[in-house]
Design a protein around this motif. Structure first.
Motif, mmCIF file in Angstrom:
data_model
loop_
_atom_site.group_PDB
_atom_site.id
_atom_site.type_symbol
_atom_site.label_atom_id
_atom_site.label_comp_id
_atom_site.label_asym_id
_atom_site.label_seq_id
_atom_site.Cartn_x
_atom_site.Cartn_y
_atom_site.Cartn_z
ATOM 1 N N UNK A 1 0.859 -1.176 0.000
ATOM 2 C CA UNK A 1 0.000 0.000 0.000
ATOM 3 C C UNK A 1 0.893 1.223 0.000
ATOM 4 N N UNK A 2 0.448 2.274 -0.661
ATOM 5 C CA UNK A 2 1.212 3.506 -0.577
ATOM 6 C C UNK A 2 0.472 4.409 0.393
ATOM 7 N N UNK A 3 1.140 4.848 1.433
ATOM 8 C CA UNK A 3 0.499 5.733 2.408
ATOM 9 C C UNK A 3 1.181 7.097 2.347
ATOM 10 N N UNK A 4 0.379 8.113 2.054
ATOM 11 C CA UNK A 4 0.908 9.472 2.042
ATOM 12 C C UNK A 4 0.735 10.088 3.416
ATOM 13 N N UNK A 5 1.648 10.941 3.786
ATOM 14 C CA UNK A 5 1.503 11.646 5.053
ATOM 15 C C UNK A 5 2.259 12.954 4.965
ATOM 16 N N UNK A 6 1.865 13.873 5.832
ATOM 17 C CA UNK A 6 2.533 15.181 5.790
ATOM 18 C C UNK A 6 3.757 15.203 6.685
ATOM 19 N N UNK A 7 3.852 14.191 7.530
ATOM 20 C CA UNK A 7 5.081 14.056 8.329
ATOM 21 C C UNK A 7 5.289 12.579 8.625
ATOM 22 N N UNK A 8 6.536 12.196 8.822
ATOM 23 C CA UNK A 8 6.868 10.787 9.054
ATOM 24 C C UNK A 8 7.780 10.671 10.264
ATOM 25 N N UNK A 9 7.459 9.738 11.151
ATOM 26 C CA UNK A 9 8.322 9.489 12.302
ATOM 27 C C UNK A 9 8.906 8.087 12.186
ATOM 28 N N UNK A 10 10.231 7.994 12.139
ATOM 29 C CA UNK A 10 10.911 6.702 12.097
ATOM 30 C C UNK A 10 11.191 6.259 13.526
ATOM 31 N N UNK B 1 14.100 16.497 16.983
ATOM 32 C CA UNK B 1 13.978 15.111 16.514
ATOM 33 C C UNK B 1 13.884 15.060 14.997
ATOM 34 N N UNK B 2 14.217 16.169 14.312
ATOM 35 C CA UNK B 2 14.220 16.178 12.850
ATOM 36 C C UNK B 2 15.506 15.529 12.351
ATOM 37 N N UNK B 3 15.373 14.786 11.286
ATOM 38 C CA UNK B 3 16.499 14.047 10.734
ATOM 39 C C UNK B 3 17.431 14.998 9.983
ATOM 40 N N UNK B 4 18.733 14.802 10.163
ATOM 41 C CA UNK B 4 19.743 15.624 9.493
ATOM 42 C C UNK B 4 20.236 14.876 8.254
ATOM 43 N N UNK B 5 20.276 15.595 7.119
ATOM 44 C CA UNK B 5 20.693 14.963 5.871
ATOM 45 C C UNK B 5 22.222 14.993 5.746
ATOM 46 N N UNK B 6 22.723 14.195 4.791
ATOM 47 C CA UNK B 6 24.171 14.103 4.626
ATOM 48 C C UNK B 6 24.819 15.452 4.346
ATOM 49 N N UNK B 7 24.088 16.322 3.624
ATOM 50 C CA UNK B 7 24.660 17.633 3.317
ATOM 51 C C UNK B 7 24.483 18.624 4.470
ATOM 52 N N UNK B 8 23.997 18.144 5.594
ATOM 53 C CA UNK B 8 23.911 19.013 6.759
ATOM 54 C C UNK B 8 22.588 19.738 6.889
ATOM 55 N N UNK B 9 21.736 19.703 5.877
ATOM 56 C CA UNK B 9 20.433 20.355 6.009
ATOM 57 C C UNK B 9 19.531 19.492 6.897
ATOM 58 N N UNK C 1 10.142 17.478 7.535
ATOM 59 C CA UNK C 1 9.030 16.632 7.981
ATOM 60 C C UNK C 1 9.399 15.169 8.215
ATOM 61 N N UNK C 2 10.686 14.912 8.396
ATOM 62 C CA UNK C 2 11.152 13.563 8.707
ATOM 63 C C UNK C 2 11.693 13.576 10.134
ATOM 64 N N UNK C 3 11.120 12.710 10.968
ATOM 65 C CA UNK C 3 11.541 12.696 12.380
ATOM 66 C C UNK C 3 12.021 11.295 12.751
ATOM 67 N N UNK C 4 12.818 11.212 13.806
ATOM 68 C CA UNK C 4 13.244 9.894 14.282
ATOM 69 C C UNK C 4 13.278 9.890 15.804
ATOM 70 N N UNK C 5 12.935 8.722 16.387
ATOM 71 C CA UNK C 5 12.926 8.602 17.851
ATOM 72 C C UNK C 5 13.252 7.170 18.250
ATOM 73 N N UNK C 6 13.894 7.027 19.407
ATOM 74 C CA UNK C 6 14.149 5.707 19.974
ATOM 75 C C UNK C 6 15.470 5.118 19.532
ATOM 76 N N UNK C 7 15.520 3.801 19.549
ATOM 77 C CA UNK C 7 16.752 3.082 19.199
ATOM 78 C C UNK C 7 17.361 3.564 17.894
ATOM 79 N N UNK C 8 16.509 3.926 16.941
ATOM 80 C CA UNK C 8 16.990 4.270 15.610
ATOM 81 C C UNK C 8 17.825 5.554 15.633
#
Ligand SMILES: Cc1cc2nc3c(=O)[nH]c(=O)nc-3n(C[C@H](O)[C@H](O)[C@H](O)COP(=O)(O)OP(=O)(O)OC[C@H]3O[C@@H](n4cnc5c(N)ncnc54)[C@H](O)[C@@H]3O)c2cc1C
Ligand code: SF4
Ligand code: SF4
Lengths: 465, 375
Positions: A179-188, A410-418, A422-429
């Motif tokens: 299934x493709x699920x669209x969302x305005x923000x994602x938490x990993x 909790x926003x994810x940092x990209x390789x280029x430093x930006x 709307x991508x977040x991460x929490x916990x072990x990851x």
């Protein structure tokens, strides 16, 4: 399908994020890779959470100021931590008790035998699974949609902006459905990669084949890999993890807490060559518990054997599997597959090196060895009274530290430093941001709760704007 | 078999202890390293079957450790009633308890009606009874006392022997006033039916307090009925005042309130039993259900008798009610009734053990060692 916030994972971090996002007014969907009976990842195996607090509260026996917490963290990580994020985590850990209690979690005094944590750690009444049940009940009451047996298997991310995820239902069965699920923000919040033996092998070499995974088989790091492929920055070393020595008969996955063995300080530990390799009496077991995973991992065949005798048998927590038992050392050696002569010789040498003294397992006593390499610094008593007992040790991986780099939101940092909007991460990851190495009992849940709450709140705020 | 299964599961729990705060079973388990027959029998009767530790357990099926403490305890608990029953010849009664109860009930009622007809004049059976002594024209009071007193005393004796055997099997332990008082409080409140504070988890992992409420209605309803009968006996012998009594006497008030409890409580418990999560259901031989039915009939027949005692149906209703009471007495030692007695004994042992180990405080403060590391 479209939601405001999509969350991958079903453990503490995911639930804290879901509840916070739903309370922030967002429509929330959780996709949990495991079926319902196995929901909750490693969180289902936990028992407590380390929280800073300025006063005891009847259950927590005294204050645990942020400064002291920070000192403890610095000691175990030897400074390998993002100090800004660490300070944020510890400061905001003060709110976690109230947050969990508000959402239905009950606490109790520290469990039998864990008095040393009564001041610093809040124990969940009924353990981690009870805690999870409460959080799931609250999330469902808030209208959070939960899909089980549904894993994120693909991500659409453009220049660090999350668009949609592929979710595979029944992925473990014969007829998976995507299934493709669209969302305005994602938490990993999908945990580490400790259940991925291949990945562990990359970091540890072939020894990893003999590791036992103490928690869920569902934390295979699939999502972490997808994020890495999408250009997310990582933090932490792949071979850094929490690993302990567990009973060698434990199941490959999900053996959890009961496969722990507490008998090491009362005996000697031999490797496959029937030789000792480390000071068993260096310090109290709780302080040395977490180093033995690595010690055993470094031995031939990744195995160790604890040998004790009758006088020590009642001194430690009961084990889940009964030990091998024999009336002579030779017989015991044969039973556990060691060379009887070598084992006899190792034990005799050890016995001869024990200095007589008053044995007291509650203090650093004077029973130690002299002229022995490696020494046994405390609780060294000759192994002489039959019956003799043997337990087999294997390295047990609790969880891995390498993960995605995040900022204070909790926003994810990209390789280029930006920073992703709307991508977040929490916990072990993302635990590697705080735990570069070492471990402090109960901090895994703290990181998940603190960053789960931040991720959920920020995701809801992002959606509102 | 059930004993070995409980011992196996307790060995896992003892290495885990996460459920320590949920109820009495886990602190009691922690005082032991091995689990002999008497220990597991005791622990099984300490379990109130709230279901919480099943939903809270990370080793519950489908995990290969297959930990399901509520079910293992329930299966064994039902064995223990037969294991310790006296006389030994009656032990098999537990295996077909539903049947035995139904049968003895019918037989008893039939015997009563036949007896009435033979003893009194058949016309009295259909007379309405409002004036003093009306009941005893149907059945002479002394005969009632002999029959019921006899059945009751036998039941008491039989249960006392059974519970004494049960008590001794777990090892010698004195009965003290302090532990008696503590057990009375814990039993009276059903302290351990609350899953450690969240509630009982009967149908699923959503806790509630319905089973506790229904059990309270049943138990206190039963006590009120007992109080009603006792005051009736006092009225009869001390005040020389014969039944039936007017509505405002304690005999009637206790009886009616108790009767209501004995109807509402068992119905609620039956519903909860039916809704119980399948994996938690024990291999019940049906005596749980049979016991609820007889309690319900006890309450119902008493209430109906009170309502219609001024009509010609009085004689038959009395026969029915007395028949149920009689069947209740006879089957008391060989059915679910004993669960209360065994549970009470287990709570008393628990209280004593915990006092001895930890002093006044329950839940106990933890001994510093053996130390358990944490993650
Ligand atoms: C035996 C044991 C005991 C522990 N005891 C403690 C303790 O007492 N205190 C403490 O603080 N820490 C403890 N820990 C560590 C603690 O479990 C973790 O730090 C914590 O649970 C992490 O929470 P999390 O939500 O990040 O991950 P998890 O709880 O592991 O949740 C990850 C979730 O992600 C799901 N998932 C994985 N991949 C995907 C995917 N592709 N798509 C969707 N979902 C996915 C998994 O199924 C799982 O539900 C213990 C760990 C173990 C193994
Ligand atoms: S029921 Fe499960 S979680 Fe509870 S103590 Fe036993 S093994 Fe541990
Ligand atoms: S009383 Fe409840 S928590 Fe305790 S053992 Fe029985 S079912 Fe488990």
């Amino acid at each position: 399908m479209t939601y405001d916030v999509l969350i991958a994972g079903g453990g503490n971090a995911a639930l804290c994020a879901a509840i916070s996002a739903a309370k922030g007014g967002a429509s929330v969907c959780i996709v949990e890779a495991a079926p319902k009976a196995w929901r909750g990842g490693n969180t289902r195996h936990t028992r407590n959470c380390r929280l800073a607090h300025d006063e005891g509260n009847g259950i927590l026996t005294g204050p645990y100021p942020v400064e002291e917490y920070m000192e403890d963290l610095m000691r175990v990580t030897k400074g390998v931590t993002d100090e800004e994020l660490a300070a944020l985590t510890l400061e905001r850990s003060k709110e976690v008790w109230d947050f969990l209690a508000e959402n239905g979690v009950h606490f109790q005094p520290s469990l039998g035998g864990t008095l040393s944590l009564g001041r610093t750690n809040a124990f969940f009444m009924g353990g981690g699974r009870s805690m999870l049940n409460a959080l799931y009940r609250t999330a469902e009451d808030l209208g959070v949609v939960v899909y089980y047996d549904a894993a994120v298997t693909g991500l659409e991310i453009e220049d660090g902006f999350f668009l949609a995820a592929d979710v595979t239902h029944g992925w473990d069965g014969d007829s998976p459905k995507a299934d493709r699920i669209e969302a305005r923000a994602f938490v990993a919040a999908a945990g580490g990669f400790e259940a991925n033996i291949e990945w562990l092998t990359e970091a540890w070499g072939p020894a990893a084949q003999n590791f036992l995974i103490r928690g869920t088989p569902y934390n295979t790091g699939g999502l972490l890999r997808l994020l890495m492929d999408a250009g997310v920055q990582t933090t932490g070393e792949p071979d850094q993890c929490h690993a302990v020595a567990v009973d060698g008969r434990a199941p490959k996955f999900d053996g959890g807490i009961v496969t722990r063995l507490d008998c090491v300080p009362f005996g000697v530990v031999l490797n496959a060559d029937a030789k000792r390799f480390y000071d068993e009496g260096e310090d109290f077991w709780p302080k040395r518990y977490a180093i033995w995973g690595r010690l055993v991992a470094a031995q031939p065949d990744q195995v160790g054997h604890v040998i004790i005798d009758a006088k020590s048998f009642d001194l430690f927590m009961p084990s889940v599997f009964p030990p091998e038992t024999a009336n002579t050392l030779e017989e015991l050696a044969t039973k556990i597959g060691l060379d009887p002569e070598q084992m006899r010789q190792t034990v005799d040498t050890f016995n001869a090196a024990c200095v007589p003294g008053a044995f007291d397992h509650t203090v650093h006593d004077e029973c130690h060895t002299e002229g022995l390499e490696p020494p046994k610094s405390h609780w060294a008593r000759p192994i002489s009274e039959p019956p003799f007992y043997a337990y087999t040790l294997r390295p047990g991986i609790t969880f891995t530290y390498m993960g995605v780099k995040v900022n204070r939101d909790a926003r994810v940092v990209m390789e280029n430093g930006t920073v992703s909007p709307n991508l977040f991460a929490a916990g072990e990851i993302m635990a590697g941001n705080i735990l570069g190495q070492g471990y402090l009992a109960g901090i895994g849940m703290t990181i998940g709760s603190v960053f789960g709450r931040i991720a959920g709140t920020e995701a809801a705020r992002h959606v509102r704007n | 078999m059930n004993r070995e299964e409980v011992a196996r599961q307790m060995a896992v729990c003892n290495a885990c202890r996460y459920c320590e705060g949920l109820c009495a079973v886990f602190p009691a388990m922690e005082l032991r390293r091995t689990f002999a027959a008497g220990d597991v029998d005791y622990l099984s009767n300490l379990c109130h079957n709230c279901g919480a530790c099943y939903h809270d357990c990370q080793y519950a099926p489908p995990h290969e450790f297959a930990i399901n403490v509520p079910k293992a305890m329930a299966d064994l608990r039902e064995d223990t009633y037969a294991t310790y029953a006296w006389p030994a010849a009656a032990q098999h009664l537990f295996q077909r308890n539903g049947f035995v109860i139904a049968l003895s009930l019918v037989l008893a009622v039939a015997a009563f009606i036949a007896g009435f007809v033979a003893v009194s004049d058949p016309a009295a059976l259909f007379a309405s009874g409002t004036e003093a002594g009306a009941f005893y024209r149907v059945m002479p009071h002394n005969m009632m006392v002999v029959i019921f007193g006899g059945a009751f005393l036998f039941a008491i004796l039989s249960i006392a022997i059974g519970v004494t055997r049960f008590w001794r099997a777990a090892g010698p332990m004195p009965v003290t006033l302090r532990s008696l008082w503590r057990a009375a409080k814990d039993a009276g409140k059903l302290r351990y039916l609350d899953g450690g504070g969240m509630g009982c988890m009967n149908e699923n992992e959503h806790p509630n307090d319905k089973r506790r409420l229904y059990h309270h209605l049943t138990f206190y309803g039963f006590l009120l009925c007992f109080a009603s009968t006792s005051t009736g006996t006092l009225f009869h012998y001390v005040l020389d005042w014969q039944a039936p009594y007017p509505w405002w006497t304690p005999v009637k008030i206790f009886g009616v309130l108790g009767g209501i409890g004995l109807v509402a409580g068992p119905i609620g418990l039956m519903i909860e039993k039916r809704n119980r999560l399948q994996v938690l259901k024990s291999e019940d031989q049906g005596f749980g259900a049979a016991f609820l039915w007889i309690l319900l009939l006890l309450g119902l027949s008493g209430l109906v008798l009170t309502a219609f005692r001024a009509t010609p149906a009085m004689g038959l209703l009395l026969a029915l009610h007395l028949g149920v009471v009689f069947a209740f007495f006879v089957t008391m030692p060989y059915g679910k009734f004993v669960h209360g007695i065994y549970r009470f004994a287990a709570l008393m042992r628990h209280a004593h053990e915990q006092f001895a180990e930890h002093g006044e405080q329950v839940p106990p403060p933890k001994q510093p060692l053996p130390r358990q590391p944490a993650e």
